[in-house]
Design a protein around this motif. Sequence first.
Motif, short mmCIF file in Angstrom:
data_model
loop_
_atom_site.label_atom_id
_atom_site.label_comp_id
_atom_site.label_asym_id
_atom_site.label_seq_id
_atom_site.Cartn_x
_atom_site.Cartn_y
_atom_site.Cartn_z
N ARG A 445 14.06 4.32 -1.79
CA ARG A 445 13.35 4.09 0.10
C ARG A 445 11.96 4.53 -0.47
O ARG A 445 11.51 5.01 -1.02
N LEU A 446 11.36 4.15 0.85
CA LEU A 446 9.66 3.88 0.65
C LEU A 446 9.32 4.68 2.09
O LEU A 446 9.57 3.97 3.05
N PHE A 447 8.24 5.21 2.20
CA PHE A 447 7.54 5.91 3.95
C PHE A 447 6.18 5.58 3.61
O PHE A 447 5.71 6.05 2.06
N VAL A 448 5.42 5.20 4.33
CA VAL A 448 3.96 4.74 3.62
C VAL A 448 3.46 5.28 4.90
O VAL A 448 3.14 5.65 6.67
N PHE A 449 2.19 6.20 4.75
CA PHE A 449 1.61 6.74 6.10
C PHE A 449 -0.13 6.43 5.59
O PHE A 449 -0.48 7.14 7.15
N ASP A 450 0.03 5.10 5.13
CA ASP A 450 -1.33 4.41 5.29
C ASP A 450 -1.02 3.87 4.53
O ASP A 450 -0.91 3.04 3.69
N PHE A 451 -1.77 2.22 4.96
CA PHE A 451 -0.83 1.18 5.00
C PHE A 451 -2.07 0.53 4.61
O PHE A 451 -2.39 -1.02 4.63
N THR A 452 -2.79 1.10 3.97
CA THR A 452 -4.53 -0.28 3.43
C THR A 452 -4.58 0.57 1.90
O THR A 452 -3.86 1.22 0.92
N LYS A 453 -5.47 -0.70 1.85
CA LYS A 453 -5.81 -0.41 0.34
C LYS A 453 -6.91 -0.41 -0.02
O LYS A 453 -7.51 -1.86 0.18
N GLY A 454 -7.51 0.12 -0.61
CA GLY A 454 -9.23 0.50 -0.70
C GLY A 454 -9.56 0.58 0.68
O GLY A 454 -9.33 1.94 1.23
N SER A 456 -9.92 -2.10 2.91
CA SER A 456 -8.62 -3.24 3.40
C SER A 456 -7.45 -2.44 3.99
O SER A 456 -6.68 -1.89 2.85
N TYR A 457 -6.83 -3.30 4.51
CA TYR A 457 -5.40 -3.36 4.62
C TYR A 457 -4.70 -3.85 3.79
O TYR A 457 -4.98 -4.71 3.07
N LEU A 458 -3.79 -3.24 3.46
CA LEU A 458 -2.59 -4.02 2.16
C LEU A 458 -2.42 -5.81 2.71
O LEU A 458 -1.85 -5.39 4.34
N SER A 459 -2.50 -6.63 2.22
CA SER A 459 -2.21 -7.85 3.04
C SER A 459 -1.24 -7.99 3.46
O SER A 459 0.12 -7.14 1.84
N SER A 460 -0.17 -9.02 3.38
CA SER A 460 1.01 -9.30 3.83
C SER A 460 1.55 -8.98 2.12
O SER A 460 2.57 -8.59 2.22
#
Length: 821
Positions: A445-454, A456-460
């Motif tokens: 399972r994957l839970f994401v509370f912050d979809f950024t990297k550095g 910027s947003y995580l790219s597609s």
Amino acid sequence: MEELTIRKLANTKFKGLYFRLLKGDELASPEIVKLLAIAVLLLNHKTSEIRRLGYRIILFYGNASGQYQALYDVALNSGLHPISAVIGSHFSKDDPRSESFIRNIVGSYVDTFRDQGIVLTEQQDALRTFVQSEYRKSSVVVAPTSYGKSELIIQSVRENPKRRVLILVPSKALLAQTKKRLIYADIEGLGKVVTHPEMFSMERNNRAFVLTQERLNRLLNENAGLTFDMVFVDEAHNLLQSDRRSELLAAMLCILGARNPETSFKFLTPFLCDELSVRVRFLDMTPTGFKIDEYIKSERFYIRDFRAGRGETKLKLYDHFLNDSMEFDRKYANCFELIKGEALSKNIVYGNKKKSIESFAVELAAVLPPVKCSLIQTACDELEEIFDRRYKLIDCLRKGVMYHHGSIPDTIRLYLENLFSSSKKMKFLVCNSTLLEGVNLPIERLFVFDFTKGRSYLSSSQFKNLVGRVNRFSEVFAPGAEAALKKLESSIYLLGVDGYTSKRADLEAYYQKAVNVSKRDKDTVSNVLLEATNIVEGKVSELYDDAVARLENLHPGVVRDRECRYVQTAVGKLLIANSVSEIDVFSEEVAIDAKIQQSIEANGQINTVDRLMLAIARSFIDHFDENREYSDLLRLKEEAARNFYAMLLDWKLNKYSVKQTIRLTLRYWKKLVENSGNDYVFVGRWGDTTYRESKHESWVRISKKDEAERVNLAIVRLKDEDDFFDNKIFKFVEVLNGVGALDPGFYKLIKYGTADDTKIKLIRDGYSHGLVDLMLEFYPETVRATLSGEIEVSPHLVNKMVKNGESDLLIFEAKMNLKPV
């Protein structure tokens, strides 16, 4: 007849029927017949996303009803043989196909895709054949995580015993993992895997090299005649980025190609839209591409926003095919209750900032009961012995929670990853993008509370890469694995959490951008040394000119279409060879050379840490180009900063343990407050307050922190400062040593922590100081010097350490370098 599209499909009665299937509602027989008939229609459509929707319906129906006949047929016809094999092995005795002639024929056909107990998909099998046929040609392999890219590397090394193979990896952690895989693969005549420039000499016929681009740069600079026959670029999508490391990687590929035009390059990546995106300027290489487009896993994308002011939001399922969502009645008071309620045996919780990752892990652990596991207890004992009993990672582990980020020492991270895989009680891993590159773990399972990297947003592509790490095929279809087909419905949860998720973040809009099947991904190429990057006037043009000039100076003659400047001094060559980008080397090299020579004439070679830090500031930092990007190294202009790093180096020379350096750091902070009269301490990204003109929260008021908080700050700051020295400062040490400004014995102490040549050779081979001291003192019979000057360690070392009950961490480290007999 109008062309069928997903948008048109979403505006029909199909949507209601399909959503009921997704929601798990019970369907009447006529409804099932209708839904399956539509699925068959979709499976025969020419558009890939519509065919995938048809497969999704068949998969979800099979898992909901337990009736897998339709999925069995679809899998057979689509080349998804692992699915066919799983279903075929569970036919009941009264099923007419269980003993039928057709069943046996089909079973025999599926068995032709079986390799070492694992059934391959049609494209996995084709990929292996492709790589074998392309050994002497350059190629790009785009395949999801767990499709066997690591096995392709091993296969290539095994089947090319007379060819020198280089594997380029982006991090030290991936370097250690790749080296271990090669060692454990039992490749005949492999010899020592070179992972460090000093491990190589022309006389030793080394076959396999695993290096980062920085280590390769040094290796090539020190060995002008060294060439490779085959070069693998792992995680090759990194090449497309605009940072200095990516530029260096491209430059290394140019030089390798210039040294040996017959070199074949293999670019391995989980995502790339166009194989020509990796084409490097000044390198005559046009790769052929192999892209996996099989669709086996079909994810469920959930959303739940707990942020204040969002109303009474419910758990929602976003369907990335119809670009619409539905609500569920499952209610949770907060994100931690949701994670507890929705979690399976192995779960990843993704964040971005290291500080947030630790904080979230601590909060999650607080709502969980303690777990009993001897493996976890052993790990806690190890961490307590190395660091401190108040290290909050220990308390998290006792609750089955682990956190993982770049401020944890590399060996400890690898040890923790192994613990996560080994212990059934280790249920949650809270991490950031350090997990995106090559780390293979059992995740359900994957839970994401912050979809950024550095920043910027995580790219597609990055987000899909993260999602792809859930329910890896090697785990789903492993012999004896349970509920394999249900695991093909991976569940992803995007959470809005106050204090962790940006207030501006729109969760559903992010899903629509990142995973909607109607969106077309494009490669974002910004590395100036790649052909796909458009060189426009301004900063990009300046970066390009600088990168090209550096490349030509590293390997004169590689740039043919323009006039280039050349450095005139030894120090200038060393500055470029060590990737010093903060200085305009061509205009400053003479002045820098004069300063260094004057210092040597006046004071002799440098042999103290204070003189070293002052020499770095005066000879290099003072010559930084103010027009280039800001560098943290500018802090070395301040005497207090130089004294701080001199102090850290002094601790290293005195061989203090981690536990001792933690205590010394606490003492240093205490004296800092006493001597300066204020309690503001700089801690970088771990800060929670501003200070003076600073706009960033890079400081803490140390007197407001209790002893446990100070201990934990010391642990992460020591790792961060160690990285800063290794990655930012040490290149200047190499330049000074290269021009003879350092005392040779002092240089060895700074670089290796010892002047003992045997210990240095073992450290270069990948062993830590602690393990080197242990093996030489208590297991000297396992270490021997060869006639060629190499140091060899017997695999029996591992068995002896286990027998004598040595540290579990040191045994793990030994196993990373040696396969036990």
